[in-house]
Design an enzyme around this catalytic site. Structure first.
Site, PDB file in Angstrom:
ATOM      1  N   HIS A 122       0.814  -1.210   0.000  1.00 56.94           N
ATOM      2  CA  HIS A 122       0.000   0.000   0.000  1.00 56.94           C
ATOM      3  C   HIS A 122       0.855   1.271   0.000  1.00 56.94           C
ATOM      4  CE1 HIS A 122      -3.309   2.571   1.983  1.00 56.94           C
ATOM      5  NE2 HIS A 122      -3.846   2.113   0.867  1.00 56.94           N
ATOM      6  N   LYS A 138       3.219   4.431  -1.126  1.00 55.58           N
ATOM      7  CA  LYS A 138       3.304   5.397  -2.227  1.00 55.58           C
ATOM      8  C   LYS A 138       4.572   6.205  -2.018  1.00 55.58           C
ATOM      9  CE  LYS A 138      -1.364   4.862  -1.424  1.00 55.58           C
ATOM     10  NZ  LYS A 138      -1.994   4.408  -0.174  1.00 55.58           N
ATOM     11  N   ASP A 167      16.517  11.262  -7.929  1.00 57.88           N
ATOM     12  CA  ASP A 167      17.972  11.445  -7.833  1.00 57.88           C
ATOM     13  C   ASP A 167      18.522  11.294  -6.416  1.00 57.88           C
ATOM     14  OD1 ASP A 167      18.103  11.899 -10.546  1.00 57.88           O
ATOM     15  OD2 ASP A 167      18.093  14.078 -10.374  1.00 57.88           O
ATOM     16  N   HIS A 188      -9.362  10.960   2.615  1.00 54.56           N
ATOM     17  CA  HIS A 188      -8.488   9.812   2.382  1.00 54.56           C
ATOM     18  C   HIS A 188      -7.127   9.963   3.058  1.00 54.56           C
ATOM     19  CE1 HIS A 188      -5.965   7.062  -0.233  1.00 54.56           C
ATOM     20  NE2 HIS A 188      -7.011   6.284  -0.003  1.00 54.56           N
ATOM     21  N   LYS A 216      -3.984  10.123   5.728  1.00 53.54           N
ATOM     22  CA  LYS A 216      -3.555   9.305   6.852  1.00 53.54           C
ATOM     23  C   LYS A 216      -2.561  10.148   7.660  1.00 53.54           C
ATOM     24  CE  LYS A 216      -4.091   6.466   3.040  1.00 53.54           C
ATOM     25  NZ  LYS A 216      -5.485   6.151   3.148  1.00 53.54           N
ATOM     26  N   ASP A 257       0.110  15.914  20.495  1.00 56.07           N
ATOM     27  CA  ASP A 257       0.439  17.132  21.229  1.00 56.07           C
ATOM     28  C   ASP A 257       0.893  18.229  20.265  1.00 56.07           C
ATOM     29  OD1 ASP A 257      -0.283  15.807  23.534  1.00 56.07           O
ATOM     30  OD2 ASP A 257       1.735  15.131  23.975  1.00 56.07           O
TER      31      ASP A 257
END
Length: 478
Positions: A224, A226, A231, A396, A398, A403
């Site tokens: 999952h 991404k 470079d 969508h 995450k 704190d």
């Protein structure tokens, strides 16, 4: 009188199925990580093996075999093992000075990830798809040596074809390119999309979660992650895949997501994650730039998790973030089906006075997960956990905020699939300035959200309430 042959055959088949059910039940008790899951599978396999057997061997395991062993034990030659060790040593050339009051809590994550925190990073928070892909494409255009591209989903739509065109142009200019995708997440991608890239000289591979004899039937695992690396000096990580809906052009309308642009030593840490995945898929270690450069002053830990880990590192990441919170814990996730230890930690945090807020979408993209999340409302209300539903479109992102000092952006959702079945990666940032940016971003999201409670569930019809109960039964595979 002898029984007809077909009755004998049926008797043999039935006996074989029940024998396999017993053996599989023993396997489930011995190998399934949670006692609830082990009991559920064992009972199903013993009482109704005709349905449970194929489901168990396709969906039943949450241990991915071979990945760690390939990287650590003789599958890599000695020079490659030296390269991996060298990567870690170079990351340790940029040691982070963690806040004294949080050092113990934060170091636990470094131990779990076997990767050090690094200082000298510069981060840019990218809010939503337009900003993220504008930055990613600009970085791709600037590439001089190589590009590493990894997505869970790549689609052959306008955005996917834009990426395709840019990659073809860069490989023609002499840039080395590697593209890694999840074979299940990108199942709808036509072969011609990848074949055109290969024909132009781009190395392309699926992650191949079904690779290896022991994983052959395991369709339940996903990579999952991404990650984009340019470079060895710029990297990207976050929640966005390659598809028009991630730009808000799909049936769910506005798509609220968060990505991160990274410069500094953390780029090499992300590159190391890609390299491990690429080696699993191709048995090749690419020639990359491992000399990190100081680009700023921010402290980052690249925390990669997956079902090949000896410990449940993703679940432990959330658990540690929760127990370390003292004043505020804000979590944004499209899916909310936490395992019991994580949910109990959330309850305890709320009971000790922490401002615990969970931001979820109001619109579902996966109906079962959406329904299952409603089953937590009553217990959340009893302990003061505040659950919000984002109203403007589909959410969508995450993101975790602890704190005023710690924030994490990446790919892990707060559901059992991310906690146990997916390969994920989070960038954990220890920096007050960055945490302040994340807090402002989430505060704006909460303003566009509506707080929900168990009363909302009780106001629904009985069909919806029973659907919520039924969906919760699928918790182990959601």
């Amino acid at each position: 009188m002898l029984m007809p042959d077909f009755i004998v055959l049926i008797t043999i088949v039935v006996a074989l199925i029940h024998t396999l059910g017993v053996l599989s039940a023993i396997h489930a008790v011995a190998s399934v990580r949670t006692s609830q899951g082990a009991i559920a599978w064992a009972v199903s396999l013993l009482t109704f093996p005709y349905l449970a057997l194929p489901l168990y061997w396709i969906l039943g395991r949450n241990r991915f075999h071979g990945y760690i062993e390939v990287l650590r034990n003789g599958a890599l030659d000695q020079s490659n093992r030296s390269d991996i060790a060298m990567i870690l040593e170079r990351l340790r050339d940029h040691p982070a000075d963690l806040p004294a009051e949080r050092a113990e809590d934060l170091q636990v994550l470094a131990q779990l990830s076997r990767t050090p925190y690094t200082e000298g990073n510069a981060l840019e928070l990218l809010v939503d798809g337009d900003a993220a892909f504008r930055a990613i494409f600009a970085a791709i255009e600037s590439a001089e040596r190589y590009l590493l591209i990894q997505f869970f989903i790549i689609k052959d739509d306008d955005l996917g074809r834009d990426l395709h065109t840019r990659l073809l142009r860069k490989v023609a200019a002499g840039v080395s390119i590697r593209v890694l995708y999840d074979e299940i997440g990108s199942h709808a991608l036509p072969k011609c999309y990848m074949e055109t890239l290969r024909a132009a000289g781009i190395a392309v591979s699926a992650f191949r979660t079904t690779r290896g004899r022991r994983n052959r039937l395991q369709l339940n695992f996903r990579n999952h992650r991404k990650i984009v690396v340019v470079d060895g000096r710029v990297a990207f990580v976050g929640g966005l895949n390659v598809g028009e809906e991630y730009l808000g052009r799909g049936p769910l309308g506005h798509w609220r997501d968060t990505h991160l642009r990274v410069e500094g030593p953390a780029v090499q840490a992300l590159q190391r994650v890609f390299t491990a995945d690429w080696y699993w898929a191709t048995r090749q270690i690419p020639d990359l730039e491992w000399q990190s450069r100081v680009a700023g002053s921010q402290t980052v830990l690249i925390f990669a998790t997956g079902p090949a880990d000896a410990l449940e590192t993703c679940s432990m990441f959330f658990h540690q973030a929760i127990v370390s919170a003292r004043r505020r814990l804000w979590i944004a996730s499209p899916y909310f089906v936490p395992d019991p230890p994580v949910f109990e930690a959330l309850q305890l945090a709320a009971l000790r006075g922490v401002d615990v807020r969970i931001l979820l979408p109001a619109k579902p993209d996966h109906q079962l997960v959406y329904l299952a999340s409603f089953s937590f409302l009553d217990a959340a209300d009893r302990t003061g956990i505040q659950i919000y539903r984002y109203q403007k479109g589909f959410l969508h992102q995450k993101v975790v905020l602890v704190d005023d000092e710690v924030a994490a952006v990446g790919t892990a959702n707060l559901d059992n699939r991310s906690l146990r079945l997916n390969f994920e990666v989070m960038a954990v940032v220890v920096d007050r300035g960055f945490a302040s940016q994340v807090a402002a971003m989430l505060a704006h999201d909460f303003q566009q959200s509506r707080r929900t409670s168990a009363a909302d569930l009780r106001s629904r019809g009985w069909i919806f309430r029973w659907a919520v109960r039924a969906a919760r039964l699928f918790d182990p595979i959601l």
